[in-house]
Design a protein around this motif. Structure first.
Motif, short mmCIF file in Angstrom:
data_model
loop_
_atom_site.label_atom_id
_atom_site.label_comp_id
_atom_site.label_asym_id
_atom_site.label_seq_id
_atom_site.Cartn_x
_atom_site.Cartn_y
_atom_site.Cartn_z
N GLN A 199 0.80 -1.22 0.00
CA GLN A 199 0.00 0.00 0.00
C GLN A 199 0.84 1.28 0.00
OE1 GLN A 199 -0.27 -2.54 2.09
NE2 GLN A 199 -2.30 -3.38 1.90
N THR A 200 2.15 1.17 -0.22
CA THR A 200 3.03 2.33 -0.17
C THR A 200 2.56 3.43 -1.13
OG1 THR A 200 4.90 0.95 0.48
CG2 THR A 200 5.42 3.13 -0.43
N GLY A 201 2.19 3.08 -2.34
CA GLY A 201 1.73 4.06 -3.32
C GLY A 201 0.46 4.77 -2.87
N PHE A 227 -4.03 13.74 5.95
CA PHE A 227 -3.64 12.93 7.09
C PHE A 227 -4.21 11.54 6.93
CE2 PHE A 227 -3.68 17.28 8.51
CZ PHE A 227 -2.61 17.39 9.38
N ILE A 228 -3.56 10.57 7.56
CA ILE A 228 -4.12 9.23 7.69
C ILE A 228 -4.41 9.07 9.17
CG2 ILE A 228 -3.65 6.76 7.51
CD1 ILE A 228 -2.07 7.34 4.96
N CYS A 229 -5.71 9.00 9.52
CA CYS A 229 -6.16 9.02 10.91
C CYS A 229 -6.76 7.68 11.33
CB CYS A 229 -7.23 10.10 11.11
SG CYS A 229 -6.67 11.75 10.71
N PHE A 274 -3.97 3.33 8.20
CA PHE A 274 -3.40 3.69 9.50
C PHE A 274 -2.88 2.44 10.19
CE2 PHE A 274 -3.47 4.07 14.05
CZ PHE A 274 -2.78 5.25 14.26
N GLU A 275 -3.68 1.38 10.21
CA GLU A 275 -3.27 0.13 10.84
C GLU A 275 -2.02 -0.45 10.19
OE1 GLU A 275 -6.66 -2.47 10.73
OE2 GLU A 275 -7.83 -1.16 12.05
N ILE A 276 -1.95 -0.38 8.86
CA ILE A 276 -0.78 -0.90 8.14
C ILE A 276 0.47 -0.13 8.53
CG2 ILE A 276 0.26 -1.08 5.83
CD1 ILE A 276 -2.64 -1.78 4.85
N ASN A 297 6.55 -1.47 10.15
CA ASN A 297 6.14 -0.77 8.93
C ASN A 297 6.45 0.73 8.97
OD1 ASN A 297 5.26 -3.18 7.95
ND2 ASN A 297 3.08 -2.68 8.01
N TYR A 298 6.24 1.37 10.12
CA TYR A 298 6.50 2.81 10.22
C TYR A 298 7.97 3.11 9.90
CZ TYR A 298 7.37 7.45 12.02
OH TYR A 298 7.77 8.76 12.13
#
Length: 194
Positions: A6-8, A19-21, A33-35, A41-42
């Motif tokens: 899902q990087t792209g 933002f991804i909340c 967000f979970e990924i 992953n972060y």
């Protein structure tokens, strides 16, 4: 670690200043967000995006991009945007001090409150100039403009189309942190007109 599929998609959202909340009403955003939040992953994404001059920042239940080495014009634009948000957050906190992540509201609640609260009405009049609205624009138009700004910049989302309610996202904490981190030295405080 191998590439995250899902990087792209993550880049598409964050590179637009969004933002991804964790508390988004969009399940796709919650899943992203979970990924990002899971295991290592972060760290992997942080390193990956850093190679293309994007810094993946982690807030309290949200992620966003920042960049290093921005131009003077970009910094001035950001300051102007920050001033706008300071006035809007001040207005929203005057409406309800608990206005924060997870808060639900409707435009009509805010509009009705303006009509009966002199302090809120005064703050609403101050927000008009920040939003570049005509001084005679009706309050429902002002409230709608505030909500459009909240949604466009990723701080709120529509929650219920029928009730016309909105939900404040975790990214709103970004604005609260920005404002709380403003430090005015005591010796200068007396020089600032109120």
């Amino acid at each position: 670690m191998s590439a995250i599929r899902q990087t792209g998609e993550i880049f598409e959202i964050l590179s637009k200043g969004q933002f991804i909340c964790s508390n988004s009403t969009d399940m796709r955003i919650c899943k992203l967000f979970e990924i990002i939040d899971e295991d290592d992953n972060y760290e992997w994404l942080y390193d990956y995006f850093l190679t293309i001059n994007f810094i993946l920042e982690k807030g309290d239940e949200f992620y966003f991009f920042s960049r290093k080495g921005e131009s003077r014009a970009e910094l001035e634009r950001k300051l102007e945007t920050a001033f706008k948000w300071i006035d809007i957050v001040d207005f929203l906190k005057a409406f309800d001090n608990s206005f924060s992540s997870g808060y639900s509201f409707t435009p009509s609640e805010i509009t009705v409150r303006i009509s009966v609260d002199a302090v809120l009405k005064n703050k609403a009049d101050g927000v008009r100039s920040v939003l570049r609205l005509d001084e005679k624009a009706p309050y429902p138009e002002l409230v709608q403009k505030i909500i459009e700004s909240l949604c466009k910049d990723g701080f709120a989302e529509p929650e219920n189309e029928i009730l016309k309610s909105y939900k404040v996202l975790a990214s709103f904490k970004y604005l609260e942190e920005l404002i709380n981190n403003i430090n005015i030295p005591e010796e200068v405080q007396n020089e600032i007109p109120e």
